[in-house]
Design an enzyme around this catalytic site. Structure first.
Site, PDB file in Angstrom:
ATOM      1  N   ARG A 165       0.960  -0.968   0.248  1.00 21.02           N
ATOM      2  CA  ARG A 165       0.211  -0.615  -0.034  1.00 21.02           C
ATOM      3  C   ARG A 165       0.823   1.348  -0.193  1.00 21.02           C
ATOM      4  O   ARG A 165       1.534   1.343   0.986  1.00 21.02           O
ATOM      5  CB  ARG A 165      -1.133  -0.067   1.729  1.00 21.02           C
ATOM      6  CG  ARG A 165      -1.747   1.151   1.108  1.00 21.02           C
ATOM      7  CD  ARG A 165      -2.909   1.164   0.493  1.00 21.02           C
ATOM      8  NE  ARG A 165      -4.570   1.423   0.735  1.00 21.02           N
ATOM      9  CZ  ARG A 165      -4.587   3.073  -0.085  1.00 21.02           C
ATOM     10  NH1 ARG A 165      -3.603   3.434  -1.532  1.00 21.02           N
ATOM     11  NH2 ARG A 165      -5.452   3.132   0.064  1.00 21.02           N
ATOM     12  N   GLY A 166       1.116   2.682  -1.196  1.00 18.86           N
ATOM     13  CA  GLY A 166       1.611   2.980  -1.645  1.00 18.86           C
ATOM     14  C   GLY A 166       1.578   4.168  -0.351  1.00 18.86           C
ATOM     15  O   GLY A 166       3.107   4.527   0.809  1.00 18.86           O
ATOM     16  N   GLU A 167       0.646   4.521   0.419  1.00 21.48           N
ATOM     17  CA  GLU A 167       1.142   6.040   1.212  1.00 21.48           C
ATOM     18  C   GLU A 167       1.680   4.799   2.452  1.00 21.48           C
ATOM     19  O   GLU A 167       2.096   6.509   3.724  1.00 21.48           O
ATOM     20  CB  GLU A 167      -1.005   6.005   0.684  1.00 21.48           C
ATOM     21  CG  GLU A 167      -1.646   5.268   2.180  1.00 21.48           C
ATOM     22  CD  GLU A 167      -3.462   5.215   1.984  1.00 21.48           C
ATOM     23  OE1 GLU A 167      -3.678   5.816   2.739  1.00 21.48           O
ATOM     24  OE2 GLU A 167      -3.344   5.768   1.040  1.00 21.48           O
ATOM     25  N   ASP A 168       1.240   3.565   3.081  1.00 27.71           N
ATOM     26  CA  ASP A 168       1.699   3.809   3.989  1.00 27.71           C
ATOM     27  C   ASP A 168       3.100   3.337   4.511  1.00 27.71           C
ATOM     28  O   ASP A 168       3.663   3.290   5.306  1.00 27.71           O
ATOM     29  CB  ASP A 168       1.062   1.762   4.426  1.00 27.71           C
ATOM     30  CG  ASP A 168      -0.191   2.197   4.763  1.00 27.71           C
ATOM     31  OD1 ASP A 168      -0.658   3.248   4.767  1.00 27.71           O
ATOM     32  OD2 ASP A 168      -1.202   1.097   5.198  1.00 27.71           O
ATOM     33  N   THR A 169       3.833   2.636   3.324  1.00 27.37           N
ATOM     34  CA  THR A 169       4.881   2.250   3.279  1.00 27.37           C
ATOM     35  C   THR A 169       6.007   2.405   1.684  1.00 27.37           C
ATOM     36  O   THR A 169       7.801   2.253   1.938  1.00 27.37           O
ATOM     37  CB  THR A 169       5.518   0.326   2.913  1.00 27.37           C
ATOM     38  OG1 THR A 169       5.029  -0.038   1.721  1.00 27.37           O
ATOM     39  CG2 THR A 169       4.226   0.013   4.398  1.00 27.37           C
ATOM     40  N   GLY A 192      -7.641   3.971 -11.132  1.00 32.30           N
ATOM     41  CA  GLY A 192      -8.930   2.899 -11.454  1.00 32.30           C
ATOM     42  C   GLY A 192      -9.062   1.947 -10.409  1.00 32.30           C
ATOM     43  O   GLY A 192      -8.159   1.579  -9.447  1.00 32.30           O
ATOM     44  N   GLU A 213      -5.102  -7.312  -7.128  1.00 31.40           N
ATOM     45  CA  GLU A 213      -3.510  -7.678  -6.900  1.00 31.40           C
ATOM     46  C   GLU A 213      -3.173  -8.773  -6.268  1.00 31.40           C
ATOM     47  O   GLU A 213      -2.513  -9.664  -6.812  1.00 31.40           O
ATOM     48  CB  GLU A 213      -2.863  -6.610  -6.706  1.00 31.40           C
ATOM     49  CG  GLU A 213      -1.125  -6.802  -6.731  1.00 31.40           C
ATOM     50  CD  GLU A 213      -0.032  -5.168  -6.667  1.00 31.40           C
ATOM     51  OE1 GLU A 213      -0.239  -4.165  -7.224  1.00 31.40           O
ATOM     52  OE2 GLU A 213       0.142  -5.285  -5.415  1.00 31.40           O
TER      53      GLU A 213
END
Length: 790
Positions: A22-26, A55, A89
């Site tokens: 999760r990009g915003e986390d790590t 999307g 994913e």
């Protein structure tokens, strides 16, 4: 199942690691640091760009990246489940794990694994929100199942590893990933022609076994047939299905050079991915293997095993390994696989004609078919190779880039002298034989290739060898094959043996142990160039046609034990022939008399079929079989009757040597094992067996001829003083005529024949009425005496 995901065995992975997070986390913290460390140690890692995440449906580019990665690392963080992108994913990653057998390693970063597994806490809240956003219950359930499956996989929890120190945590991850990515597929072959078809044969055998059991597969066959190539292909296809795997190459040479302890160490180090394991002794190694691998599902390949102790020290018991383990063994010796079940043994097959052409052409021309000018030569060389992969690869590479003319020169040389690389590989099997079996192998290679097994056995036994044991060993080691027309071997195996003999003396054929090539035989005999090295001499009919040789041509061959000189004309002093002769075949012998100085001291068999011998002067006091042929009992036979049985009183004469016995029978009622009864001086009769050569047509008589010396067991070692009664007959077949030729030694040491007193009223065995017609007999009946079909 998505058929687009089915990957060929030799496919190349685009990435070693795919990072799912999760990009915003790590992205700028833990995952960024992990990616940096992976890159520093040279691990090719895919990390997505934010631009790809648009999307709710993951892009085709990301799908390809997942499919093209060996390992997927999933970083579960607090907000992972809030992203439908991440969840989709994850579903894709687990689909690739199932279909492509990829590895998935979950990381729990500041989250409780149980929340991921059970979808409670923040993960449960996130899925509830997705359901409210009209993603649908079916999709949400699919995500739930994916989270549960991933959380159940073996992975890392930051709070339980390295006391929560992130840098040490990352270092542990790096070490395990390195272990996994270093476990790469093996290079099978440059052009693995025909391999997939044979791999499917092995897979079919495995399907018949219970997957929960420890399974074994033994691949056996002649050297160079592709056993190792096949084992590598199977290993590549299956190694990701096991907790760990080990491919031990060249077990034979490794054991010979470094010993069994080093092999045990290597097996444990590969299977446990720990290079620090040390073994002090074979016994300790066995216990370590049992202790460390009995709970692991392992794939172990032992390549080129040649001794039982290698199997005993590495994989003796199935119980040493965990449920579902698979052990693959390749060997040239089928007997080493005796403890495997029948369906666990696979004999490697030669290539078919099309596969052979394809493999040869890829190596010779880098193409699937030869240029027009090379077609005929290519076919000749493929025929010479016998479709053996080793030979096709070696010869194709050797001839690549050469002109048609050069190909012709090279092929002519190959037919005389095998290529050294082929010779080296095939000779390994020969070197592993004991001395006697090596001798038997070379005898068959040079003189008896294609001969009936019974005949070869008798010849070699006559030479003092244990022929049946040696032949069985050669068959088990794929150096010899039993076929309907006799004992045969692969042409290149035969050439390997003949090359061993040629190398005994490359320049002087007369100094070799075996002579059989017509031109060389002609040169040696006509030039009197033989030596005491010669043990076996075979003269093919026609080699010296019209030439009258002197016995002096054989004078120097003092160790000659087998001599085959059919149709040869020889004159001179036969006392010059080797006194060590055990087997002499001289069919169509022009002699009328077997002289008293004939070398009979050690002779066991004298084969003179189709000869017109009219007089015996053979002075011999041992056991000897003589094969003769006559359309009728010859006139010079002193005692004969036209009856089904015969009684003869011997003359009163000392120095009895033996007899020649003729029996003419009706072939219409030949049984499987007919025999003749012979008794002397009313002693318990002995039985002389008869066996068939060839196929009977049911319309001819058969004449059986025997030479029985005084030491033959028929006489029970009794002293023959004269006046004894000899009785001959058969209970098995209809006997039409009987002849007995008695041989004695006179006061001058000359062999003479004397008549006995035939009792023409004797009638012990009545004529039998033929009730059956037998047109042939089985080929495995032992050939002891020559049978003439009149």
């Amino acid at each position: 199942m998505d058929t687009q995901l089915v990957r060929g065995e030799s496919s190349h992975f685009s990435y070693e690691v795919f990072l799912s997070f999760r990009g915003e986390d790590t992205r700028k913290t833990f995952t960024g640091h992990l990616y940096s460390k992976l890159s520093d140690v040279g691990i090719n890692t895919f990390i997505d760009d934010e631009e790809l995440r648009k999307g709710d449906v993951i892009s085709r580019e990301l799908e390809k990246a997942i499919e093209g990665s060996r390992i997927s690392i999933v970083v579960f963080s607090r907000n992972y489940a809030s992203s439908s992108w991440c969840l989709n994913e994850l579903v894709k990653i687990l689909e690739c794990k199932e279909i492509l057998k990829q590895m998935v390693l979950p990381i729990f970063y500041d989250v409780d694994p149980s929340q991921v597994r059970k979808q409670t806490g923040i993960f449960g809240e996130a899925l509830a929100k997705h359901k409210e956003r009209l993603f649908g219950a079916q999709r949400v359930e699919k995500w739930r199942a994916a989270l549960t499956e991933a959380a159940n996989l073996s992975g890392w929890d930051l709070q339980n590893v390295a006391d929560g120190h992130e840098s040490k945590f990352i270092e542990n991850i790096i070490q395990q990933v390195l272990q996994e990515v270093n476990q790469t597929p093996l290079d099978v072959a440059w052009h693995p022609v025909g391999v997939d078809y044979r791999v499917k044969d092995i897979e079919w055998l495995l399907q018949n076994e219970c997957e929960d059991e420890v399974r074994m597969i033994g691949i056996h066959g002649v050297g160079g047939i592709g056993k190792t190539t096949l084992a590598k292909a199977i290993y590549n296809r299956m190694f990701r299905l096991f907790h760990s795997s080990c491919f031990l190459s060249d077990v034979r040479s490794e054991a010979e050079e470094f010993g069994l302890v080093k092999l045990q160490e290597k097996l444990l180090q590969q299977a446990l991915k720990n290079k620090d394991i040390k073994v002090g002794s074979v016994a300790q190694g066995i216990n370590l293997i049992k202790a460390r691998l009995e709970s692991k599902k392992v794939l172990i390949v032992l390549d080129d095993v040649d001794h039982k102790n290698q199997l005993e020290s590495l994989t003796r018991e199935r119980s040493w390994f965990g449920s579902g383990s698979l052990i693959i063994i390749t060997t040239r010796d089928k007997r080493l696989l005796c403890r495997l079940r029948e369906k666990e043994r696979y004999e490697a097959k030669l290539l078919n004609d099309n596969e052979a052409m394809l493999l040869f052409c890829w190596h010779a021309f880098d193409n699937h078919f030869p240029p027009e000018d090379y077609v005929n030569l290519a076919r000749d060389i493929i025929k010479y190779s016998g479709r053996l992969p080793l030979a096709l690869v070696t010869l194709g590479s050797h001839l690549q880039g050469s002109s048609v003319e050069e190909w012709g020169y090279e092929f002519e040389k190959l037919r005389a002298i095998p290529h050294c690389d082929i010779q080296k590989i095939l000779k390994i099997s020969f070197d592993g034989l004991d001395d006697e079996t090596q001798t038997v192998f070379l005898d068959i290679t040079c003189a008896f290739h294609g001969f009936n097994e019974r005949e070869v056995t008798e010849i070699l036994n006559a030479c003092g060898f244990h022929a049946k044991s040696a032949i069985a060993t050669l068959v088990q080691k794929h150096l010899l094959q039993r076929s309907w027309h006799g004992l045969v071997m692969h042409d290149l195996v035969r050439d390997m043996g003949r090359e061993i003999v040629r190398m005994e003396s490359t320049r002087d054929a007369g100094k070799r142990s075996r002579l059989f090539i017509p031109q060389e035989v002609r040169d040696v005999l006509q030039g009197n160039e033989g030596s005491e090295n010669v043990e076996v001499l075979k003269v093919d009919p026609g080699t010296l046609k019209g030439v009258n040789l002197s016995t002096k041509a054989f004078e120097q061959m003092k160790n000659l034990r087998v001599l085959i000189i059919n149709e040869l004309h020889i004159s001179g002093d036969f006392g010059l022939l080797s006194k060590k002769l055990r087997w002499l075949s001289w069919k169509k012998c022009p002699l009328k008399c077997i002289s008293s100085n004939f070398p009979a001291e050690n002779l066991v068999v004298l084969d003179m079929e189709e000869s017109d011998i009219q007089e015996f002067q053979l002075n011999f006091q041992g056991f000897l079989e003589i094969y003769l042929e006559c359309n009728e009992i010859p006139e010079w036979c002193r005692n004969q009757v036209t009856a089904s049985s015969m009684c003869l009183t011997m003359p009163t004469h000392n120095n009895f040597l033996g007899m020649v016995l003729w029996v003419v029978i009706d072939c219409l009622e030949v049984g499987l094992f007919p025999s003749f009864r012979i008794s002397i001086a009313h002693k318990e009769p002995s039985s002389i067996p008869w066996s068939n050569i060839g196929i009977l047509d049911g319309h001819r008589e058969l004449t059986c001829v025997y030479y029985i010396s005084i030491l033959n067991e028929a006489f029970y070692g009794q002293m023959i003083k004269g006046g004894e009664r000899i009785e001959v007959g058969s209970e098995d077949v209809t006997v039409k005529k009987i002849g007995i030729h008695l041989l004695y030694l006179d006061q001058h040491g000359k062999v003479i024949s004397l008549p006995g007193d035939v009792d023409h009223s004797y009638y012990k065995y009545p004529k039998r009425v033929s009730t059956s017609f037998i047109s042939s007999l089985p080929g495995d009946v032992e050939q002891i005496f020559f049978i003439n079909q009149n």
